[in-house]
Design an enzyme around this catalytic site. Structure first.
Site, PDB file in Angstrom:
ATOM      1  CB  SER A  81      18.019   4.781 -22.826  1.00  0.00           C
ATOM      2  OG  SER A  81      17.623   5.855 -21.940  1.00  0.00           O
ATOM      3  CD  GLU A 139       9.991  13.699 -28.718  1.00  0.00           C
ATOM      4  OE1 GLU A 139       9.429  14.015 -28.624  1.00  0.00           O
ATOM      5  OE2 GLU A 139      10.845  12.908 -27.737  1.00  0.00           O
ATOM      6  CG  PHE A 157       9.435   9.324 -29.000  1.00  0.00           C
ATOM      7  CD1 PHE A 157       7.904   9.223 -28.016  1.00  0.00           C
ATOM      8  CD2 PHE A 157      10.001   8.735 -27.611  1.00  0.00           C
ATOM      9  CE1 PHE A 157       7.197   8.514 -27.251  1.00  0.00           C
ATOM     10  CE2 PHE A 157       9.396   8.738 -26.165  1.00  0.00           C
ATOM     11  CZ  PHE A 157       8.245   8.507 -25.902  1.00  0.00           C
ATOM     12  CG  HIS A 214      14.534   1.749 -25.387  1.00  0.00           C
ATOM     13  ND1 HIS A 214      15.436   1.797 -25.873  1.00  0.00           N
ATOM     14  CD2 HIS A 214      13.797   1.659 -24.298  1.00  0.00           C
ATOM     15  CE1 HIS A 214      15.965   2.162 -24.823  1.00  0.00           C
ATOM     16  NE2 HIS A 214      15.055   1.802 -23.489  1.00  0.00           N
ATOM     17  CG  ASP A 238       9.547   1.559 -20.628  1.00  0.00           C
ATOM     18  OD1 ASP A 238       9.938   1.726 -18.838  1.00  0.00           O
ATOM     19  OD2 ASP A 238      10.613   1.683 -21.064  1.00  0.00           O
TER      20      ASP A 238
END
Lengths: 281, 313
Positions: B37, B58, B83, B109, B117
């Site tokens: 993505s 992460e 994130f 994003h 989402d």
């Protein structure tokens, strides 16, 4: 026979260095009137072998590219690291009296931008091991020979990030990474068993895919043997040495006592402690 | 309505990181299992020795990157904005910003753009959260070409922590590939004397449309692309105070602590004009078309135009 005597001389020398470390730790924390004696003392023997035998470093050239790296993931026990660095000559001995004072290179937790010999700033638990994995990976990718040593606390391994880092070290076959767990069984609030039981840490590291050794973390010969094994065996697995230790080791009234995690000794306690260490009790 | 002539800024990241990796073999990508993505696929294929995937971890990815940076690497930790700015926030603070290491956090994003989402994936607080941390540079490019140029600038000769926000959907081209960009320097899209509009990211193209409508009504509009929200281009804000009668900020970010706040901090200190802030009304999004999410927060061309008219009355 001659070899045995020689070995004993090395062990004796390292034991003397460990005593010097313990005295320096207490001196700096006493002077600062704050700091973490318990975990510094439990790691003193391990750190003595690391800094006075195992690590390939150049105190006069702290950024030497080929040096072994050391990451103090349990950053609050920096008095033991600072003592090693001072005794190895990274900076003058009298600097240890500036611990936690304004403008000092010896911050309350290690600061790589201020203190020569500190390879990464730490202090927030659970994070150092990830940085050590990054360093070890860089060595592999660049085909460099240096190794990375990382001291982790047992309480610290309650942090999930420790296990994220371990799985990454296993994935990338970082056999140039040596994780040492200072397994003293105590943490800030109480024993690890009461606060958050850890189970058998050796079994956990093994299950993740590390090559695990279990030693007495206060036995200089056992520490040396474990480091020797890690040096000689590069089978694609990261090394983990679970060192059983005693928090506060070397000062009778501090041993096994939770309260000495982060309490400085007063003048009288300091005097008694130094006497005990010098007396070799 | 015309079909959009444009590309997503995340695509620009994917291309720019390959160009950087080619030029400098110390440029690394640290992926966290959403490389597909985030468009790191070409980099992974081309430079496997400069590529790491830590999986869905992460915090560890950020720490690992810090370790790489101490060994001379220039890692781009790549994930989604939500994130990259919050799941690993304390790792960024402790291991990247405090030691001032050369780690870049590259996030797709951003804002409401992962619209369907839902709120869990819409990073609407990222710019504000990260601009609070010392040593951090925060960038939100507005189109493909500026994103490409700013990624290259961040990875080539700009030492230190940088957060880069990209977005999911195609956005219209505002610039050409010949336009140049400097981190920390606002791009002046038009000079004007009545009102200043300051924006960045996906919303800038809407500000261009609003400007065109205002100009048609005889209003002179100064339009700035504040792609670097920190360090903010203070001079550009001061110029706007001097040259125009008011400033409107427009952002796809929570109204608290984003671009509008950063501009207001300067204006509040020196005075001289009013600021009207258009942005997300301190509320979470939901699964919905992107346009609807913007409408619900009054982030529309109509509202920009009306706000300008009201301020000039």
């Amino acid at each position: 026979m001659i070899q045995n005597e020689k070995k004993d001389a090395v062990v004796q020398k390292l034991e003397t260095q460990a005593k010097e470390l313990r005295k320096t730790i207490l001196t700096m924390i006493h002077e600062a009137k704050s700091g973490h004696p318990g975990g510094s003392l439990s790691a003193a023997d391990i750190m003595a072998v690391l800094y006075f035998e195992e690590l390939q470093v150049r105190p006069q050239d702290p950024h030497w590219e080929e040096r072994d790296r050391f990451v103090l993931s349990k950053g609050h026990v920096c008095p033991v690291l600072y003592s090693c660095l001072a005794l190895r000559g990274y900076f003058p001995m009298d600097v240890v009296k500036t611990l936690r004072k304004e403008g000092s290179m010896l911050q309350g937790h290690p600061d790589m931008k201020r203190c020569p010999g500190v390879d990464i700033s730490t202090g927030s638990l659970g994070q150092g091991l990830s940085t050590a994995v990054g360093m070890a990976l860089a060595a592999k990718r660049d085909e460099r020979k240096y190794r990375v040593f990382c001291l982790v606390g047992d309480g610290e391994s309650q942090e999930g990030q420790i296990w994220e880092a371990v799985q990454t070290a296993v994935k990338y076959q970082l056999d140039n990474l040596i994780i040492i767990v200072d397994n003293n069984g105590l943490q800030n609030d109480n024993t690890c068993e009461v606060v958050m039981p850890l189970g058998d840490l050796g079994v956990k590291f093994e299950a993740f895919g590390c090559s695990v050794q279990r030693i007495d973390g206060h036995s200089i010969p056992e520490i040396r043997t474990a480091f020797g094994f890690a040096r000689e065996h590069r089978g694609g697995k990261p090394h983990c040495i679970v060192a059983k230790t005693v928090k506060g080791k070397g000062v009778s009234f501090m041993e096994h006592v939770v309260a000495w995690h982060g309490t400085p000794p007063n003048d009288e306690q300091y005097g008694t402690a130094i006497q005990e260490i010098e007396g070799g009790v | 309505m015309d079909t959009i002539q444009g590309l997503p800024t995340r695509d620009a990241y994917g291309k720019a990181i390959v160009a950087l990796g080619e030029k400098n073999r110390n440029v690394y990508v640290v992926d966290c299992d959403i490389g597909k993505s985030c468009k790191t696929g070409e980099f992974m294929q081309t430079f496997p020795q400069q590529y790491v995937n830590v999986g869905i971890a992460e915090q560890n990815g950020c720490g690992l990157a810090a370790g790489l940076a101490t060994c001379g690497k220039i890692p781009f930790v790549t994930t989604y904005a939500v994130f990259g700015s919050m799941r690993m926030l304390e790792q960024i603070r402790q291991e990247v910003c405090y030691p001032n290491l050369n780690v870049k956090i590259a996030c797709s994003h951003g804002g409401f753009t992962p619209a369907n989402d839902g709120a869990s994936h819409q990073g609407i607080e990222d710019l504000g959260v990260l601009r609070t941390i010392p040593n951090m540079t925060v960038i939100a490019p507005a189109d493909y070409h500026s994103a490409y140029a700013l990624v290259k600038a961040a990875g080539a000769d700009y030492y230190g922590p940088v957060y880069l926000r990209f977005t999911r959907d195609a956005v219209p081209f505002i610039y050409s590939e010949d336009d140049t960009f400097e981190i920390g320097k606002a791009k002046v899209l038009s000079e004007g004397s009545d009102i200043t509009i300051i924006s960045n990211g996906d919303i800038l193209s809407r500000c261009v449309a609003a400007k065109d409508r205002l100009v048609e009504s005889g209003i002179s509009v100064r339009l700035l692309d504040m792609h670097t929200i920190k360090p903010i281009d203070r001079e550009a804000v001061l110029d706007s105070i001097a040259k125009t009668r008011g400033i409107i900020t427009v952002e796809d970010h929570n109204i608290i602590n984003g671009l509008g706040s950063a501009v207001s901090e300067i204006v509040a200190e020196v005075g001289g004009c009013r600021v009207s802030r258009i942005g997300i009304q301190d509320q979470f999004g939901e699964s919905a078309p992107y346009e609807r999410l913007l409408e619900k927060n009054f982030i529309t061309v109509d509202n920009i135009v009306e706000t300008a008219m009201r301020m000039l009355k």
